[in-house]
Enzyme design. Sequence first.
Site, PDB file in Angstrom:
ATOM      1  N   GLU A 107      -4.378   1.985  -7.339  1.00 12.56           N
ATOM      2  CA  GLU A 107      -4.847   3.130  -6.392  1.00 12.56           C
ATOM      3  C   GLU A 107      -3.924   4.148  -6.539  1.00 12.56           C
ATOM      4  O   GLU A 107      -2.833   4.217  -6.507  1.00 12.56           O
ATOM      5  CB  GLU A 107      -4.538   2.600  -4.964  1.00 12.56           C
ATOM      6  CG  GLU A 107      -5.747   1.644  -4.524  1.00 12.56           C
ATOM      7  CD  GLU A 107      -5.627   1.651  -2.757  1.00 12.56           C
ATOM      8  OE1 GLU A 107      -6.680   1.138  -2.845  1.00 12.56           O
ATOM      9  OE2 GLU A 107      -3.875   1.122  -2.207  1.00 12.56           O
ATOM     10  N   HIS A 149       0.684  -0.826  -0.586  1.00 10.50           N
ATOM     11  CA  HIS A 149      -0.105  -0.199   0.074  1.00 10.50           C
ATOM     12  C   HIS A 149       0.807   1.410   0.308  1.00 10.50           C
ATOM     13  O   HIS A 149       1.924   1.440   0.551  1.00 10.50           O
ATOM     14  CB  HIS A 149      -1.061  -0.397   1.212  1.00 10.50           C
ATOM     15  CG  HIS A 149      -1.465   1.043   1.461  1.00 10.50           C
ATOM     16  ND1 HIS A 149      -1.913   2.366   1.202  1.00 10.50           N
ATOM     17  CD2 HIS A 149      -3.229   0.549   0.103  1.00 10.50           C
ATOM     18  CE1 HIS A 149      -2.771   3.345   1.660  1.00 10.50           C
ATOM     19  NE2 HIS A 149      -3.975   2.069   1.310  1.00 10.50           N
TER      20      HIS A 149
END
Length: 258
Positions: A174, A104
């Site tokens: 993302e 992430h």
Amino acid sequence: MKLPATDALFIGVSTKMYMGYAQSLEWLEQLVAEVDARPALVAGRVVPFVIPSFPVLPEAARLLEGTPLVLGAQNCGWSDGPWTGEVSPSMLGELGVGLVEIGHAERRRYFAEDESMIALKVSAAVDAGLTPLLCVGEPETLAPAAAADTVYRQIKAAVSGDWSVASGLVIAYEPVWAIGAAEPASAEYVSQVVDALRDSLAQHGLARLPIIYGGSAKPGLFPQLNGVSGLFLGRFAHDATNFGRVLDEALALPGQYN
């Protein structure tokens, strides 16, 4: 976690560190109720998943037992052994975790996780029988083709160039600049990036790899996307009814390439 058919849609949510223990369990019960209210999920074409914080995982596994919800973890270490404060993929597997989030943007930025560390984690997760949810994305707004190239290179690094490993991943696209923003990236932009990325992956036989979008994703976005395999939700799904709304949007679509 064995990946379902290639036309499956993935709808998931992470709590990050927004909830305490008791609040997390209360919210998980609400999430289970949303899933139970949609018996069509049993067919497996839409795969719901939830990623709470580490201390919640054992009780979450109990709450999710017998439901279509797949349990995920927000991170993992790269092996068993002398790694103080880390959690190994093998232990996550024991706890009933099927999916583990790796790479992430927050881990990359604030915890200095580089491509080599991410690759170690991906390999360890696969060896433990977990499905890596590999988070990738360009740090700033780019032309769609340039963004897709950046993401392609991140995927290649994460699997150390072994594209057979990539076939077992779920990709969470993302854009870093969209994470935590008031609005997600535009549907047109996301669709163009994913389309260009699929063209690059096609040379390895991976054009239909699951690629879901995250970054301020919320209800109403998914039906506007083309070629995207689902949504990775954040704060908007901390209201469980919003998670249910996105599940309905996914169930109403004909398949992965909408």
